[in-house]
Design a protein around this motif. Structure first.
Motif, short mmCIF file in Angstrom:
data_model
loop_
_atom_site.label_atom_id
_atom_site.label_comp_id
_atom_site.label_asym_id
_atom_site.label_seq_id
_atom_site.Cartn_x
_atom_site.Cartn_y
_atom_site.Cartn_z
N SER A 194 29.76 -19.23 7.76
CA SER A 194 29.65 -18.29 8.88
C SER A 194 30.80 -18.40 9.89
O SER A 194 31.12 -19.48 10.39
N TYR A 195 31.40 -17.25 10.21
CA TYR A 195 32.44 -17.21 11.24
C TYR A 195 31.85 -17.47 12.62
O TYR A 195 32.52 -17.99 13.51
N ASN A 196 30.60 -17.07 12.79
CA ASN A 196 29.97 -17.32 14.09
C ASN A 196 29.67 -18.80 14.30
O ASN A 196 29.71 -19.29 15.42
N PRO A 235 26.49 -12.54 15.01
CA PRO A 235 27.12 -11.50 14.18
C PRO A 235 26.51 -10.16 14.56
O PRO A 235 25.56 -10.10 15.35
N GLU A 236 27.07 -9.09 13.99
CA GLU A 236 26.47 -7.76 14.14
C GLU A 236 25.98 -7.32 12.78
O GLU A 236 26.76 -7.28 11.83
N TYR A 237 24.68 -7.01 12.69
CA TYR A 237 24.11 -6.47 11.46
C TYR A 237 23.61 -5.06 11.76
O TYR A 237 22.73 -4.89 12.61
N ASN A 238 24.17 -4.09 11.06
CA ASN A 238 23.72 -2.70 11.23
C ASN A 238 23.64 -2.30 12.70
O ASN A 238 22.61 -1.84 13.19
N HIS A 239 24.74 -2.58 13.38
CA HIS A 239 24.91 -2.22 14.80
C HIS A 239 23.95 -2.96 15.72
O HIS A 239 23.71 -2.50 16.85
N ALA A 297 31.49 -12.96 16.66
CA ALA A 297 32.67 -12.77 15.81
C ALA A 297 32.31 -11.83 14.67
O ALA A 297 31.23 -11.92 14.09
N ALA A 298 33.25 -10.93 14.36
CA ALA A 298 33.05 -9.98 13.27
C ALA A 298 34.30 -9.89 12.42
O ALA A 298 35.42 -10.06 12.93
N THR A 299 34.10 -9.59 11.16
CA THR A 299 35.24 -9.37 10.28
C THR A 299 35.86 -8.00 10.54
O THR A 299 37.01 -7.75 10.18
N ARG A 319 24.60 -18.24 6.95
CA ARG A 319 25.63 -18.36 5.92
C ARG A 319 26.41 -19.66 6.10
O ARG A 319 26.82 -20.00 7.20
N SER A 324 23.64 -16.54 12.18
CA SER A 324 23.95 -16.42 10.75
C SER A 324 23.59 -17.72 10.06
O SER A 324 23.92 -18.80 10.56
N ARG A 373 28.26 -3.90 19.74
CA ARG A 373 26.96 -3.22 19.74
C ARG A 373 25.83 -4.25 19.67
O ARG A 373 24.81 -4.13 20.35
C1 LIG Z 1 23.36 -6.74 6.60
C2 LIG Z 1 24.72 -6.71 7.22
C3 LIG Z 1 25.03 -5.71 8.11
C4 LIG Z 1 26.29 -5.69 8.74
N1 LIG Z 1 26.51 -4.74 9.69
C5 LIG Z 1 27.66 -4.82 10.41
C6 LIG Z 1 27.86 -3.95 11.52
O1 LIG Z 1 27.05 -3.13 11.86
N2 LIG Z 1 29.02 -4.08 12.21
C7 LIG Z 1 29.98 -5.02 11.89
O2 LIG Z 1 30.99 -5.11 12.56
N3 LIG Z 1 29.80 -5.86 10.83
C8 LIG Z 1 28.68 -5.78 10.09
N4 LIG Z 1 28.46 -6.65 9.05
C9 LIG Z 1 29.51 -7.60 8.72
C10 LIG Z 1 29.33 -8.91 9.48
O3 LIG Z 1 29.60 -8.75 10.84
C11 LIG Z 1 30.25 -9.95 8.92
O4 LIG Z 1 29.84 -10.16 7.61
C12 LIG Z 1 30.23 -11.24 9.70
O5 LIG Z 1 31.19 -12.08 9.16
C13 LIG Z 1 28.88 -11.93 9.63
O6 LIG Z 1 28.87 -13.05 10.44
P1 LIG Z 1 28.96 -14.53 9.85
O7 LIG Z 1 30.34 -14.69 9.28
O8 LIG Z 1 28.73 -15.40 11.04
O9 LIG Z 1 27.91 -14.69 8.79
C14 LIG Z 1 27.24 -6.67 8.40
C15 LIG Z 1 26.93 -7.66 7.46
C16 LIG Z 1 25.68 -7.68 6.89
C17 LIG Z 1 25.37 -8.78 5.91
#
Ligand SMILES: Cc1cc2nc3c(=O)[nH]c(=O)nc-3n(C[C@H](O)[C@H](O)[C@H](O)COP(=O)(O)O)c2cc1C
Length: 198
Positions: A23-25, A85-89, A124-126, A20, A18, A133
């Motif tokens: 970022s939590y990660n 992080p997880e983005y779109n699984h 880490a995820a919110t 950001r 990430s 995944r």
């Molecule tokens: C494009 C996008 C897709 C995401 N898809 C998922 C997802 O599939 N599963 C999930 O648990 N969180 C998803 N999230 C939420 C992120 O896991 C959450 O924002 C997380 O805090 C991102 O990590 P960071 O804090 O290190 O930036 C998504 C966020 C973004 C921006």
């Protein structure tokens, strides 16, 4: 390649998926730096300036400085640690892009630095699923690069927002899991070095 033997120092490069600022990660990587076993150092490599992989610029004349620096950092490291992080699984493009750069040889050939580099994964995820995944996909990608990955424990940090106190993840259970992951990474690194140096 460095040559860590048991009880010698281990130098780990940390990659956060990430960019950001909050970022939590990144906070999870900072937690890993705090709870790393004795003798292990974790250096965070910033991926902010790494361009998208493009075969036209992946040559000794045109290769971007950030790609060269990443290559060198991983080449010189004993091990790798991902915070995804997880983005779109799945895995964010930022990490996939870094792995793509690391999977190509530089400076006239040789083995790509991610090849056979002992590695650990955490995330880490919110939300509720703690990046499970994304981590599964990351393991598949790392199979393509012949990268040995620590199997246990799974470090799946759910509802991470609730664990942050004064700008850091403050949670004994997470600290315990990350410490155990890093101990297992040290074991994998020593085993790997013994095999390579035998
Ligand atoms: C494009 C996008 C897709 C995401 N898809 C998922 C997802 O599939 N599963 C999930 O648990 N969180 C998803 N999230 C939420 C992120 O896991 C959450 O924002 C997380 O805090 C991102 O990590 P960071 O804090 O290190 O930036 C998504 C966020 C973004 C921006």
């Amino acid at each position: 390649m460095n040559s860590a033997t048991q009880n010698e120092a281990i130098h780990v490069v940390g990659l956060v998926g990430s960019l950001r600022r909050g970022s939590y990660n990144r906070l999870l990587m900072e937690l890993a730096q705090r709870v790393a076993p004795e003798g292990m150092t974790i250096e965070l490599f910033d991926l902010d300036d790494l361009p998208l992989y493009n075969g036209d610029i992946d040559n000794d004349n045109d290769r971007p400085q950030a790609a060269i620096a990443l290559h060198r950092a991983v080449e010189q490291a004993d091990a790798l640690l991902f915070a995804t992080p997880e983005y779109n699984h799945s895995v964010p493009a930022v990490l996939k892009n870094a792995i793509d750069w690391l999977s190509r040889p530089q400076r006239g050939g040789g083995t790509p630095p991610i090849w056979a580099k002992p590695t650990a994964i955490m995330g880490a995820a919110t939300g509720m699923w703690g990046t499970i995944r994304a981590q599964k996909h990351l393991r598949s990608i790392l199979a393509a690069t012949n990268t040995p990955v620590v199997m246990k424990p799974d470090v799946l940090v759910r509802n991470v927002k609730s664990l942050v106190v004064e700008g850091r993840i403050d949670d004994e259970s997470t600290e315990g899991f990350v410490h155990e992951l890093l101990e297992n990474l040290a074991e994998l690194t020593w085993r790997h070095q013994r095999e390579y140096n035998a």
